[in-house]
Every structure is written in structure tokens, then in C-alpha cells.
Design a protein around this motif. Sequence first.
Motif, PDB file in Angstrom:
ATOM      1  N   ASP A 269      45.410  28.375   4.889  1.00  0.00           N
ATOM      2  CA  ASP A 269      46.702  28.528   4.206  1.00  0.00           C
ATOM      3  C   ASP A 269      46.786  29.893   3.522  1.00  0.00           C
ATOM      4  O   ASP A 269      47.855  30.543   3.532  1.00  0.00           O
ATOM      5  CB  ASP A 269      46.887  27.409   3.181  1.00  0.00           C
ATOM      6  N   ARG A 270      45.699  30.296   2.904  1.00  0.00           N
ATOM      7  CA  ARG A 270      45.702  31.585   2.232  1.00  0.00           C
ATOM      8  C   ARG A 270      45.901  32.725   3.228  1.00  0.00           C
ATOM      9  O   ARG A 270      46.689  33.658   3.005  1.00  0.00           O
ATOM     10  CB  ARG A 270      44.396  31.773   1.457  1.00  0.00           C
ATOM     11  N   VAL A 271      45.209  32.613   4.385  1.00  0.00           N
ATOM     12  CA  VAL A 271      45.374  33.643   5.413  1.00  0.00           C
ATOM     13  C   VAL A 271      46.799  33.631   5.964  1.00  0.00           C
ATOM     14  O   VAL A 271      47.436  34.684   6.164  1.00  0.00           O
ATOM     15  CB  VAL A 271      44.329  33.431   6.531  1.00  0.00           C
ATOM     16  N   LEU A 272      47.319  32.425   6.208  1.00  0.00           N
ATOM     17  CA  LEU A 272      48.682  32.313   6.721  1.00  0.00           C
ATOM     18  C   LEU A 272      49.706  32.892   5.732  1.00  0.00           C
ATOM     19  O   LEU A 272      50.666  33.570   6.118  1.00  0.00           O
ATOM     20  CB  LEU A 272      49.024  30.849   7.032  1.00  0.00           C
ATOM     21  N   ALA A 273      49.464  32.572   4.454  1.00  0.00           N
ATOM     22  CA  ALA A 273      50.382  33.094   3.440  1.00  0.00           C
ATOM     23  C   ALA A 273      50.341  34.613   3.407  1.00  0.00           C
ATOM     24  O   ALA A 273      51.386  35.288   3.320  1.00  0.00           O
ATOM     25  CB  ALA A 273      50.046  32.515   2.070  1.00  0.00           C
ATOM     26  N   ALA A 274      49.126  35.151   3.476  1.00  0.00           N
ATOM     27  CA  ALA A 274      48.989  36.604   3.461  1.00  0.00           C
ATOM     28  C   ALA A 274      49.653  37.215   4.678  1.00  0.00           C
ATOM     29  O   ALA A 274      50.366  38.236   4.590  1.00  0.00           O
ATOM     30  CB  ALA A 274      47.520  36.978   3.387  1.00  0.00           C
ATOM     31  N   GLN A 275      49.430  36.587   5.835  1.00  0.00           N
ATOM     32  CA  GLN A 275      50.032  37.115   7.050  1.00  0.00           C
ATOM     33  C   GLN A 275      51.553  36.950   7.042  1.00  0.00           C
ATOM     34  O   GLN A 275      52.300  37.821   7.531  1.00  0.00           O
ATOM     35  CB  GLN A 275      49.425  36.399   8.276  1.00  0.00           C
ATOM     36  N   THR A 276      52.006  35.846   6.474  1.00  0.00           N
ATOM     37  CA  THR A 276      53.472  35.649   6.364  1.00  0.00           C
ATOM     38  C   THR A 276      54.096  36.734   5.496  1.00  0.00           C
ATOM     39  O   THR A 276      55.164  37.300   5.815  1.00  0.00           O
ATOM     40  CB  THR A 276      53.765  34.266   5.789  1.00  0.00           C
ATOM     41  N   THR A 277      53.420  37.022   4.375  1.00  0.00           N
ATOM     42  CA  THR A 277      53.916  38.088   3.500  1.00  0.00           C
ATOM     43  C   THR A 277      53.925  39.419   4.232  1.00  0.00           C
ATOM     44  O   THR A 277      54.883  40.204   4.125  1.00  0.00           O
ATOM     45  CB  THR A 277      53.028  38.179   2.251  1.00  0.00           C
ATOM     46  N   THR A 278      52.866  39.663   4.986  1.00  0.00           N
ATOM     47  CA  THR A 278      52.813  40.923   5.753  1.00  0.00           C
ATOM     48  C   THR A 278      53.949  40.983   6.755  1.00  0.00           C
ATOM     49  O   THR A 278      54.603  42.029   6.935  1.00  0.00           O
ATOM     50  CB  THR A 278      51.461  41.035   6.456  1.00  0.00           C
ATOM     51  N   ILE A 279      54.180  39.868   7.434  1.00  0.00           N
ATOM     52  CA  ILE A 279      55.272  39.824   8.434  1.00  0.00           C
ATOM     53  C   ILE A 279      56.630  40.054   7.771  1.00  0.00           C
ATOM     54  O   ILE A 279      57.494  40.779   8.308  1.00  0.00           O
ATOM     55  CB  ILE A 279      55.231  38.482   9.190  1.00  0.00           C
ATOM     56  N   GLU A 280      56.791  39.449   6.602  1.00  0.00           N
ATOM     57  CA  GLU A 280      58.066  39.638   5.891  1.00  0.00           C
ATOM     58  C   GLU A 280      58.260  41.098   5.534  1.00  0.00           C
ATOM     59  O   GLU A 280      59.366  41.650   5.650  1.00  0.00           O
ATOM     60  CB  GLU A 280      58.093  38.759   4.638  1.00  0.00           C
ATOM     61  N   HIS A 281      57.177  41.679   5.078  1.00  0.00           N
ATOM     62  CA  HIS A 281      57.290  43.100   4.734  1.00  0.00           C
ATOM     63  C   HIS A 281      57.610  43.933   5.968  1.00  0.00           C
ATOM     64  O   HIS A 281      58.469  44.832   5.929  1.00  0.00           O
ATOM     65  CB  HIS A 281      55.992  43.596   4.104  1.00  0.00           C
ATOM     66  N   LEU A 282      56.910  43.623   7.078  1.00  0.00           N
ATOM     67  CA  LEU A 282      57.193  44.365   8.309  1.00  0.00           C
ATOM     68  C   LEU A 282      58.616  44.106   8.794  1.00  0.00           C
ATOM     69  O   LEU A 282      59.305  45.003   9.318  1.00  0.00           O
ATOM     70  CB  LEU A 282      56.180  43.961   9.390  1.00  0.00           C
ATOM     71  N   ARG A 283      59.082  42.861   8.630  1.00  0.00           N
ATOM     72  CA  ARG A 283      60.436  42.535   9.053  1.00  0.00           C
ATOM     73  C   ARG A 283      61.466  43.329   8.248  1.00  0.00           C
ATOM     74  O   ARG A 283      62.470  43.836   8.795  1.00  0.00           O
ATOM     75  CB  ARG A 283      60.657  41.027   8.913  1.00  0.00           C
ATOM     76  N   ALA A 284      61.167  43.391   6.941  1.00  0.00           N
ATOM     77  CA  ALA A 284      62.120  44.143   6.091  1.00  0.00           C
ATOM     78  C   ALA A 284      62.125  45.613   6.477  1.00  0.00           C
ATOM     79  O   ALA A 284      63.196  46.243   6.556  1.00  0.00           O
ATOM     80  CB  ALA A 284      61.725  43.963   4.633  1.00  0.00           C
ATOM     81  N   ARG A 285      60.932  46.137   6.713  1.00  0.00           N
ATOM     82  CA  ARG A 285      60.855  47.538   7.104  1.00  0.00           C
ATOM     83  C   ARG A 285      61.526  47.743   8.453  1.00  0.00           C
ATOM     84  O   ARG A 285      62.259  48.725   8.650  1.00  0.00           O
ATOM     85  CB  ARG A 285      59.411  47.984   7.177  1.00  0.00           C
ATOM     86  N   LEU A 286      61.295  46.773   9.359  1.00  0.00           N
ATOM     87  CA  LEU A 286      61.910  46.886  10.672  1.00  0.00           C
ATOM     88  C   LEU A 286      63.428  46.783  10.580  1.00  0.00           C
ATOM     89  O   LEU A 286      64.164  47.498  11.264  1.00  0.00           O
ATOM     90  CB  LEU A 286      61.347  45.801  11.590  1.00  0.00           C
ATOM     91  N   ALA A 287      63.861  45.889   9.707  1.00  0.00           N
ATOM     92  CA  ALA A 287      65.326  45.754   9.540  1.00  0.00           C
ATOM     93  C   ALA A 287      65.918  47.029   8.975  1.00  0.00           C
ATOM     94  O   ALA A 287      67.047  47.424   9.305  1.00  0.00           O
ATOM     95  CB  ALA A 287      65.623  44.555   8.647  1.00  0.00           C
ATOM     96  N   THR A 288      65.131  47.607   8.094  1.00  0.00           N
ATOM     97  CA  THR A 288      65.639  48.843   7.479  1.00  0.00           C
ATOM     98  C   THR A 288      65.651  49.982   8.484  1.00  0.00           C
ATOM     99  O   THR A 288      66.604  50.784   8.539  1.00  0.00           O
ATOM    100  CB  THR A 288      64.790  49.213   6.252  1.00  0.00           C
ATOM    101  N   LEU A 289      64.599  50.062   9.257  1.00  0.00           N
ATOM    102  CA  LEU A 289      64.470  51.186  10.181  1.00  0.00           C
ATOM    103  C   LEU A 289      65.029  50.886  11.556  1.00  0.00           C
ATOM    104  O   LEU A 289      65.127  51.784  12.387  1.00  0.00           O
ATOM    105  CB  LEU A 289      62.994  51.593  10.299  1.00  0.00           C
TER     106      LEU A 289
END
Length: 415
Positions: free
Chosen positions: A340-360
Motif C-alpha cells: 500500500d505504501r509503495v502504491l500510494a507513493a507511485q500513485t502520488t508520482t503518477i498524479e504529479h506526472l499527470r499534472a505535469r503532462l497536462a500542463t505541458l
Amino acid sequence: MTSAHPTTQPNSADNPWPVRTVSQKVAGWIDRLGTIWVEGQITQMNVRPGTRTAYLTLRDPSVDMSLSVTCSPQLIHNSPVTLTEGARVVMFGKLSFWPTRGSVSLRVTEIRAVGIGELLARIERLRALLAAEGLFDPRLKRPLPFLPGRIGLITGRGGAAEHDVVSVAQRRWPAVRFEIRNTAVQGPTAVPQILDALAELDADPAVDVIVLARGGGSVEDLLPFSDETLCRAIVACTTPVVSAIGHEPDSPLCDHVADLRAATPTDAAKRVVPDAVAEQGLVDDLRARAASALRNWVRREEHVVAQLRSRPVLADPLRAVGQRGEEVERLRQAGRRDIDRVLAAQTTTIEHLRARLATLGPAATLARGYAVVQRILPDGDPEVVRSIDEMPPGTQLRVRVGDGAARAAVMGREQ
């Protein structure tokens, strides 16, 4: 022509010698022997009053051989030691052959009694000889049977020794049986009789042990049991021999060559036959010790089993499984938490990448008012237009904006 004397011609069946000639020759041969010293035991004495000749019989104490002796009665009466039947003596005399009777006798002129000191010295010399030959070696001693079925007993007739051995042995073990040979146990006939009895019992396969028994006595009385022939016969026996001669201080030579020396006839019975009461007590004691040892062994094994049963793995076999189950559950939960901790960390990373991707990404760019122009090829997919040179007039275009796309055609170009 006269014939030759019979003795001058060779003796043969055709020329036999008469008895007188043979007697004369024997007398001549014996006469050439001369005077001799002879040792033996006096077995018979015939000294008649008023006679000039005393008649004696001198016997070899070891074998059944004797010699007739004649002497002057004064020689016997004047002897410093009283001469009696059974006395050991040394005589000096000359053999004579009596043709009328065809017998030989010894005419003695001197008689010397063998004293105690001389007898003991001879016994000691014989003791040293037998010891040097190894006849006293303990390694030659044969073991006595634990329980003899039949005991050979050599003893005097009607003596206390026979009663002691038989009564004590039967009292200790009633089933014991005896093969008794009564012999002379002192005097000149003792050794031959004992030798015959010993040979007879040794040849009997039913006899398991032989006891030679006699009560105490003087040195002269015990002389037969120090005889060399008897000692060698005991050594040659295949059956174990027990010597029970005299009492504790007495020690004739047969005690040393026998397989076992008993102090007395009673002691011999005790040494040869086990005590039934003592053996029964020993059996009872061994049985009790065996039962006690068995009980102790069972108790020890029960204690070992109890210790094994008290161990957790045997006392509660499922406890280890439960402990392992709890450990597995803890590990499973820990693994789930880690995942769960790894998934949460990876989910947060994906969200950050998604936001960056949405922005760029192009969608955001299009939303800000930009458009993507693609020319439509007649035989292929649309291609992004990057230069005005790619859009000659009349080119079909696809214009994509933030909320959709539209088709257009190039009407003209501007610089």
C-alpha cells in the motif's frame, strides 16, 4: 669216548640244562652282585624266641614289590630305634639264592632306621625336583566343576575323613553322589592301592572330581602322600583332583600337585560342593537385583518419556502451527502495508506526472488558443504542417483546436 659236560655245550632244546645247573648259575650271578644298601618299609617281622634267624619282608613303598630279608635277631633287638612294621629303614647286606626253594633273600648285617630328619630332607629334595619340573605351576591347575554330579572319594575305610566329606557335601547339596574307594592311607600298601583307585576313578567318565582325603597324622603316617609316583599320577589325571590330607599344618607333596588343596576333609567338601541354601539365597538376591534394575530402568524410561511429552512440540502440537500462523499474518499485513505504501507513493508520482503532462501536453496548449494544423493526404494519415511550403493553395487541412477539429482548404498564402 666220554661226552662233554652239559654246560660246555651250547644250550638248546637238544641240550637243555638241568635245574641244578640253572640254580648254580643264578646263584653265581647273584653272588657277583656283592654287598648292597637297600631302602624300603618293613611289612612283616618274624622274630621267634630261641631262634638264630629273624625273617622280615622289605617292601617298596611306591610299587607292589617286596624282598625277603634274614638277619640275626640281635640286630633287631639292639637297634637304637625300635623297629616295627611300617618303619622306613636302610639295610646293608648281601643277596643269596636258595637253590632248594628257588628264592632270593637278603642277608643283612646292618639296619638303620630312617629318622624324621632324613625323611623330611628327602621330601624337601623331592619337592625341589617336582617344582623344578613345573609340576607346582598354577597354570597346570584344572578348574573344578561348579556342580559335580558324581564325586570320586579315595579315603580310608570307616575313617572320620569319609564321614566328614560325605555328610558335609550331602548337607550342602543333597543331590550329590559319591563313588568311594576305600584304600590304605598309611603303611607300605597305601601308595599302590591309592594309585589303583586314582586310575580307576580317573577313567570313569561319570566322575567329575576326585577327592583324596585323610585325617591328620605323624610325618611317617603321611609319607605315602609325598610319594613321587603318587604325585606324578595326580598330575597325569584328566579329572580335577582335590587334596585334603591331614589338618592345616600338614602339607604333603600331593597338596602342591593337586588342582586344589583343602585344609581338611570338611573344607574339601565345602570347596567342591556348593551350598544349596547359599546358592538359593544368591539366586533370590540376583532375582531381586534384576527386578530392581528392571524397575529402575522402567522408571528412567518413563521419566524420559515424560520429559519428551512435556516439551511444547508434543504437549501442544498445534501451538507451533498457531505461532507460525500469527507470524504469517503479521508478515502478510506488513507486506500489505508495504505494498500500500509503495502504491500510494507511485500513485502520488503518477498524479504529479499527470499534472505535469497536462500542463505541458498539447491539449492544454490548444485550450490556450493554439491549434494543430494537419494536411490531409489522399492515400495516408494526416500530417502535421510545419512550414507554409507544405500548404500550397487548394490543400485540404484539418485544424484541431481545444474543443474539436474542423476541415479547411488553403485559399492563399501570406508571408
